[in-house]
Design an enzyme around this catalytic site. Structure first.
Site, PDB file in Angstrom:
ATOM      1  N   ASP A 151       0.830  -1.200   0.000  1.00  0.00           N
ATOM      2  CA  ASP A 151       0.000   0.000   0.000  1.00  0.00           C
ATOM      3  C   ASP A 151       0.867   1.253   0.000  1.00  0.00           C
ATOM      4  O   ASP A 151       2.088   1.195   0.139  1.00  0.00           O
ATOM      5  CB  ASP A 151      -0.917  -0.001   1.235  1.00  0.00           C
ATOM      6  CG  ASP A 151      -1.815  -1.217   1.272  1.00  0.00           C
ATOM      7  OD1 ASP A 151      -2.346  -1.590   0.212  1.00  0.00           O
ATOM      8  OD2 ASP A 151      -1.975  -1.806   2.365  1.00  0.00           O
ATOM      9  N   TYR A 224       6.711 -10.325   6.449  1.00  0.00           N
ATOM     10  CA  TYR A 224       6.563  -8.904   6.775  1.00  0.00           C
ATOM     11  C   TYR A 224       7.239  -8.602   8.108  1.00  0.00           C
ATOM     12  O   TYR A 224       7.319  -9.456   9.002  1.00  0.00           O
ATOM     13  CB  TYR A 224       5.083  -8.521   6.888  1.00  0.00           C
ATOM     14  CG  TYR A 224       4.359  -8.388   5.576  1.00  0.00           C
ATOM     15  CD1 TYR A 224       4.339  -7.177   4.885  1.00  0.00           C
ATOM     16  CD2 TYR A 224       3.681  -9.464   5.019  1.00  0.00           C
ATOM     17  CE1 TYR A 224       3.668  -7.042   3.686  1.00  0.00           C
ATOM     18  CE2 TYR A 224       3.014  -9.349   3.808  1.00  0.00           C
ATOM     19  CZ  TYR A 224       3.007  -8.129   3.153  1.00  0.00           C
ATOM     20  OH  TYR A 224       2.343  -8.004   1.956  1.00  0.00           O
TER      21      TYR A 224
END
Length: 492
Positions: A151, A224
């Protein structure tokens, strides 16, 4: 008399004419003794010389490129499918994925597309400007695929794409037998890093992915990391210190195969019905002790993730760390009998999140790092300069924070007590302080426990309402495909 040097790209005639005009203007002459006719003749001679010089200097045309575009006959080159691993800092980009429309910030993907087009590694659409994003031939034509879609503001240190690029691979069988697929191939890493901004760095490439390789579907796990500090807020701000042990316990409850509909942002246009995802690892790890605050990261590995899933998970961990919620709130939110629909809460900030790595089977991708000393040096230099700049900023900021703390600590004990009383009274009036990952205290009203919060509508209802309002994009795509096939059949 000195002559005027001929500049790069300047013709001999132009230089001569300019020199003549310069000679005429720079010669010392006593014009006070000249009569009118002689002065007029002199002026006409100078004007004529300057006009001749100017006429020999080509005027640039509007929109004319500074250099001719490099022309490459793609039919004379072979192509090959490769995988590329690269890293980027996301705060200056509007996300990873290019959507084909103008945005306030460029996306990482369009920046990569432009580098592939400018280098002629990917052939542009016929008739299109090969240095414009409109020349991208399309993902299918370029055999392009991506592993993850980060994002806006999110960084990646191990993003992977697959793409078909120009190659030096010979077609002659005898030459091919002597050709080494790495040593004799184009220096892809060097070529792309020369064209990409320093915030995007190609790390390595893989020469022989499977023929049907898809960076998305061949990926076995996404890794992540979400970075944060403790305390997260200024020591003068109440409730800025996190309970790391409580966060560790809460993170452990994410591991396994769970329905994560309460830990993501729903995109009704996708019509998602299955929210089950497998989390392989989840933990809170310490990076280092700091002069002002200690550094940590939320380490997370899973097979796949939903939209904004990691940032929602981190937001709940922050609530646990602040003591607003118990660690067991994670288990409860994963239980659809307790939370059949998502409660309303804010997700964590984007900047500390990094797509750390994309994991592929070792037998599929054999990564080739930059092996030329010059390439390695350039790659190290650019990343070092960026790190060094931020490190100096950190040192200065830590010094400033320490100075402010020292000043506050030297206050009179009574004044400090009065200050804290006032601050406490104001905080109680305003409500609670919320940590979302940016380091800025977010003021909110009276804290409402997760179980008591307003809930979203069921996913089925949201999806149905979207279809009634917008229609099913899959049906629209199918109708468009059939219409194109019918038009092609009629042309035949």
């Amino acid at each position: 008399m000195d002559t005027i040097p001929q500049s790069v790209g300047q013709s001999a005639e132009t230089a001569t004419a300019i020199t003549t005009a310069s000679t005429a203007t720079n010669t010392t002459v006593n014009y006070t003794t000249w009569d009118t006719a002689s002065l007029i003749s002199r002026i006409q001679t100078l004007e004529s010389s300057l006009a001749e010089a100017r006429s020999l200097i080509p005027a640039p045309k509007p929109g004319q490129p500074r250099r001719p575009l490099r022309q490459i006959d793609s039919s004379k080159h072979t192509t090959r499918l490769i995988a590329i691993k690269f890293a980027y800092l996301g705060q200056h980009y509007g996300g990873y994925e290019f959507h084909g429309n103008d945005t306030s910030l460029p996306t990482v993907e369009e920046t990569l597309f432009l580098a592939l087009l400018k280098s002629r590694l990917v052939t542009a659409l016929p008739g299109a400007d090969p240095e414009s994003i409109t020349a991208w031939p399309g993902d299918e034509a370029a055999s392009y695929s991506k592993c993850g879609r980060t994002d806006k503001g999110v960084s990646a240190f191990g993003q992977v794409v697959g793409v078909r690029v120009r190659s030096t691979r010979p077609t002659d069988p005898e030459k091919l037998a002597e050709w080494d697929e790495v040593r004799d191939e184009m220096p892809y890493t060097q070529i792309l890093n020369r064209l990409l901004p320093h915030s995007i760095r190609v790390l390595s490439w893989a020469p022989n992915p499977p023929a049907d390789f898809s960076a998305r579907f061949n990926c076995r796990a996404r890794h992540y990391r979400y970075f944060f500090t403790n305390p997260m807020l200024s020591p003068q701000t109440p409730n800025g210190k996190l309970d790391i042990e409580a966060m560790k316990l809460a993170a452990s409850y994410f591991i396994g195969d769970h329905d994560f509909r309460n830990f993501c942002k729903l995109d009704a246009s996708k019509q998602i019905e299955n929210f089950n995802r497998v989390i392989l690892h989840a933990s809170i790890e310490k990076v280092e002790d700091g002069a002002v605050a200690d550094s940590y990261y939320f380490d997370l590995r899973g097979s796949a993730f939903l939209w904004h899933q990691v940032r929602h998970m981190m937001a709940v961990l922050f609530l646990v760390g602040q003591g607003h919620e118990a660690p067991e709130v994670v288990k409860e939110m994963l239980d659809l009998n307790i939370y059949p629909t998502k409660p309303a809460y804010e997700m964590a900030d984007d900047r500390p999140l990094v797509l750390w790595d994309c994991v592929f089977p070792e037998e599929e991708l054999k990564w080739v790092a930059a092996d030329e000393e010059g390439v390695r040096g350039a790659l190290a230099d650019t990343t070092w300069m960026g790190w060094h700049e931020k490190k100096i900023d950190l040192i200065l900021a830590e010094g400033l924070v320490g100075l402010v703390e020292e000043v506050l600590n030297k206050r009179d004990a009574q004044q400090q007590a009065d200050f804290r009383t006032v601050k406490k009274r104001v905080r109680q009036k305003e409500g609670h302080v919320l940590i979302l990952g940016s380091g800025e205290p977010v003021q909110r009203g009276k804290y409402v426990k997760m179980v008591e919060r307003k809930r979203m509508r069921p996913v089925g209802e949201i999806n149905k309402a979207y279809l009634e309002r917008k229609g099913d994009w899959r049906e629209k795509r199918e109708r468009k495909r059939k219409a194109q096939e019918e038009a092609e059949r009629m042309e035949e």
